[in-house]
Design an enzyme around this catalytic site. Structure first.
Site, PDB file in Angstrom:
ATOM      1  N   ASN A 122     -11.056  -3.480  -6.047  1.00 24.72           N
ATOM      2  CA  ASN A 122      -9.826  -2.249  -7.023  1.00 24.72           C
ATOM      3  C   ASN A 122     -10.727  -2.035  -8.684  1.00 24.72           C
ATOM      4  O   ASN A 122      -9.416  -1.071  -9.414  1.00 24.72           O
ATOM      5  CB  ASN A 122      -8.382  -2.798  -7.121  1.00 24.72           C
ATOM      6  CG  ASN A 122      -7.766  -2.343  -5.974  1.00 24.72           C
ATOM      7  OD1 ASN A 122      -6.749  -3.487  -5.790  1.00 24.72           O
ATOM      8  ND2 ASN A 122      -8.522  -1.660  -5.178  1.00 24.72           N
ATOM      9  N   ASP A 134       0.495  -0.939  -0.277  1.00 24.94           N
ATOM     10  CA  ASP A 134      -0.087   0.113  -0.076  1.00 24.94           C
ATOM     11  C   ASP A 134       1.089   0.961   0.460  1.00 24.94           C
ATOM     12  O   ASP A 134       2.157   1.071   0.401  1.00 24.94           O
ATOM     13  CB  ASP A 134      -1.278  -0.284   1.217  1.00 24.94           C
ATOM     14  CG  ASP A 134      -2.111   0.990   1.459  1.00 24.94           C
ATOM     15  OD1 ASP A 134      -2.550   1.344  -0.086  1.00 24.94           O
ATOM     16  OD2 ASP A 134      -2.597   1.323   2.123  1.00 24.94           O
TER      17      ASP A 134
HETATM   18  C1  FPP Z   1      -2.090  -0.366  -2.997  1.00 25.32           C
HETATM   19  O1  FPP Z   1      -1.527   1.391  -2.831  1.00 25.32           O
HETATM   20  C2  FPP Z   1      -1.510  -0.389  -4.375  1.00 25.32           C
HETATM   21  C3  FPP Z   1      -2.427  -1.341  -5.323  1.00 25.32           C
HETATM   22  C4  FPP Z   1      -3.401  -1.246  -4.719  1.00 25.32           C
HETATM   23  C5  FPP Z   1      -1.704  -1.934  -6.143  1.00 25.32           C
HETATM   24  C6  FPP Z   1      -0.100  -2.697  -6.156  1.00 25.32           C
HETATM   25  C7  FPP Z   1       0.220  -3.065  -7.215  1.00 25.32           C
HETATM   26  C8  FPP Z   1       1.777  -3.343  -7.163  1.00 25.32           C
HETATM   27  C9  FPP Z   1       2.459  -2.621  -6.294  1.00 25.32           C
HETATM   28  C10 FPP Z   1       2.706  -3.503  -8.311  1.00 25.32           C
HETATM   29  C11 FPP Z   1       2.162  -4.522  -9.506  1.00 25.32           C
HETATM   30  C12 FPP Z   1       1.745  -5.596  -9.361  1.00 25.32           C
HETATM   31  C13 FPP Z   1       2.573  -6.681  -9.353  1.00 25.32           C
HETATM   32  C14 FPP Z   1       2.173  -7.963  -9.706  1.00 25.32           C
HETATM   33  C15 FPP Z   1       3.242  -6.230 -10.740  1.00 25.32           C
HETATM   34  P1  FPP Z   1      -2.791   2.182  -3.815  1.00 25.32           P
HETATM   35  O2  FPP Z   1      -2.315   2.705  -4.593  1.00 25.32           O
HETATM   36  O3  FPP Z   1      -3.610   2.191  -3.057  1.00 25.32           O
HETATM   37  O4  FPP Z   1      -1.829   3.372  -1.938  1.00 25.32           O
HETATM   38  P2  FPP Z   1      -2.359   4.919  -1.531  1.00 25.32           P
HETATM   39  O5  FPP Z   1      -3.735   4.715  -1.059  1.00 25.32           O
HETATM   40  O6  FPP Z   1      -1.665   5.912  -1.724  1.00 25.32           O
HETATM   41  O7  FPP Z   1      -4.017   5.785  -2.784  1.00 25.32           O
END
Ligand code: FPP
Length: 250
Positions: free
Chosen positions: A78, A30
């Site tokens: 998501n 996250d």
């Molecule tokens: C949450 O942070 C993260 C995600 C929903 C996506 C996670 C994906 C990756 C780290 C990379 C892709 C994965 C692979 C397997 C290549 P957020 O976007 O909700 O962050 P925020 O809370 O700060 O908005």
């Protein structure tokens, strides 16, 4: 002198006990969006950096001796994100899968996916299959990528599948147990997570491994995932090793 002693103690206390490693670690990756926002970048830049950090942390976990690492890449919820962010994430995941040989390198790493295939494109599903097949005999560490994964969705699917078997006469109602339900979860081939790490300051499970986390230890930190390093992973593991896991006993 006192300062030096204190420093030595800190160093000693940060050493991992390799005889008491968590066998299975879950990570909620996250903080990508916040990391990007702080730098005036689009959210997709945070996800790209997050994917790079995932490579480094998977390598570090394998190197430390962790047997199973499960990472939350995309949840069933998501899909409600803006269309361009969903597209960017799927593109990134597709590229990661295309690049799996370089990512795995010399590591004896098995890659598996947990989650629903519903809604994923045929192209992504094909790539997932290719990577799972190519790595299926690797044994040191299993990287489970939770993709289109939701803990509630997983439980509903497991219950449906058991109910179907009862309806077909393959199982009796009295056969239904925790063990049987566990065997119908996406995670049937691995132990429950000992330890769940969530960077970025949020302190919630967000539908991640709901069934499996009954007795998991948790570790939270304010670091955003793109800033997460091997040293943070080691610190978290040392903290885990100080816990007294009782599993409901005394
Ligand atoms: C949450 O942070 C993260 C995600 C929903 C996506 C996670 C994906 C990756 C780290 C990379 C892709 C994965 C692979 C397997 C290549 P957020 O976007 O909700 O962050 P925020 O809370 O700060 O908005």
């Amino acid at each position: 002198m006192f300062g030096l002693l204190k420093k030595k103690k800190q160093l000693a206390s940060s050493a991992i006990d390799y005889n008491n490693l968590p066998e299975h670690i879950g990570i909620i990756m996250d903080g990508n969006g916040r990391w990007a926002k702080k730098r005036g970048l689009p959210r997709s830049a945070g996800h790209s950096m997050g994917a790079r950090v995932l490579e480094q942390i998977t390598r570090a976990a394998g190197n430390i001796g962790i047997k199973y690492l499960t990472v939350y890449a995309f949840s069933t919820e998501n899909w409600s994100r803006p269309d361009d962010e969903v597209k960017a994430l799927m593109k990134l995941i597709g590229e990661y899968l295309d690049d799996y040989r370089r990512i795995i390198g010399d590591e004896d790493m098995r890659v598996r996916f947990i989650g629903s295939k519903n809604g994923l494109t045929d192209d992504i599903i094909r790539k997932m299959h290719v990577v799972e097949e190519a790595t299926k005999d690797n044994k040191s560490i299993t990287l489970n990528i939770a993709l289109n994964y939701g803990g509630r969705d997983e439980i509903v699917n497991a219950v449906r599948s058991v109910a179907q078997k009862v309806s077909d006469g393959e199982l009796n109602v009295s056969d239904i147990s925790e063990k049987l339900l566990s065997e119908h979860m996406y995670t049937h081939y691995m132990p429950d997570p000992d330890f769940i790490i969530r960077p970025s300051g949020e302190q919630r499970l967000s539908n991640f491994l709901l069934w499996q986390s009954a007795y998991s230890e948790f570790w939270y930190s304010n670091i955003n995932w793109p800033d997460f390093t091997r040293a943070d992973l080691e610190r978290a593991i040392v903290d885990y090793q100080s816990r007294n896991r009782r599993f409901g006993g005394v």
